[in-house]
Design an enzyme around this catalytic site. Structure first.
Site: not given
Ligand code: AMP
Length: 179
Positions: A66, A103
């Site tokens: 995305r 996450e």
């Molecule tokens: P993080 O590394 O935990 O900050 O996660 C960010 C990445 O994971 C981004 O590339 C987002 O597209 C995806 N992502 C993580 N959590 C979500 C969520 N709750 N909704 C949509 N995309 C998420």
């Protein structure tokens, strides 16, 4: 008259919460309705790039998938180039790698070794800042590659996960904060 607040409302409603995706307990922020709406997407990207318009951004770097859509649009708006940060094994030439926790799982991102060389001024863009692992790994790649990190810009920040704590002193901007 169409003001910033009105535009914010236009695109805010185009991000859908999908509970328990991709696994129980995660509320997934689905931006596909936003991507499908020309006016909403334009208003969103306007807000995304606004804080960095005067910062001499030469390249926008973004993680797949995305991030590519949002980052590519932001790069075009800023008159900058685009650097794809890819999942392992996808880039055809010499690449740097950074491992991180998501996450919902473990991941690794790669960037062509020469993509941001010579101190290029780089803005990192993504749709969602959650725990900050993806963004921190992105920043690590930019720095390792010899680029100058200008900052980060996200559509949505899940503030309760405190992802920005992973991002050091760099400027972090989010168009939409979720507490
Ligand atoms: P993080 O590394 O935990 O900050 O996660 C960010 C990445 O994971 C981004 O590339 C987002 O597209 C995806 N992502 C993580 N959590 C979500 C969520 N709750 N909704 C949509 N995309 C998420």
């Amino acid at each position: 008259m169409s003001g910033v607040g009105e535009n914010l409302e236009v695109w805010r409603g185009l991000i859908r919460d999908v509970p328990d995706f991709p696994r129980p307990g995660i509320v997934f922020k689905d931006i596909t309705p936003l991507l499908g709406d020309p006016a909403g997407l334009a208003a969103c990207v306007d807000e995304l790039v606004a804080p960095f318009e005067e910062h001499g951004v030469e390249l926008v770097a973004a993680p797949e998938a995305r991030g590519f859509v949002i980052g590519g649009t932001a790069a075009d708006r800023l008159g900058a180039g685009f650097v794809p940060l890819r999942k392992p094994g996808k880039l055809p030439r010499s690449a740097l790698g950074a491992d991180y926790e998501l996450e919902y799982g473990a991941e690794r991102l790669e960037m062509h070794t020469d993509a941001v060389a010579d101190g290029k001024r780089v803005l990192i863009v993504d749709d969602v800042l959650a725990t900050g692992g993806t963004a921190a790994a992105s920043a690590q790649l930019v720095t390792l590659g010899g680029g100058k990190l200008v900052g980060f810009s996200f559509i949505v920040e899940l503030a309760f996960l405190h992802g920005r704590r992973q991002l050091g002193d760099a400027r972090v901007e989010s168009a939409l904060l979720v507490d």
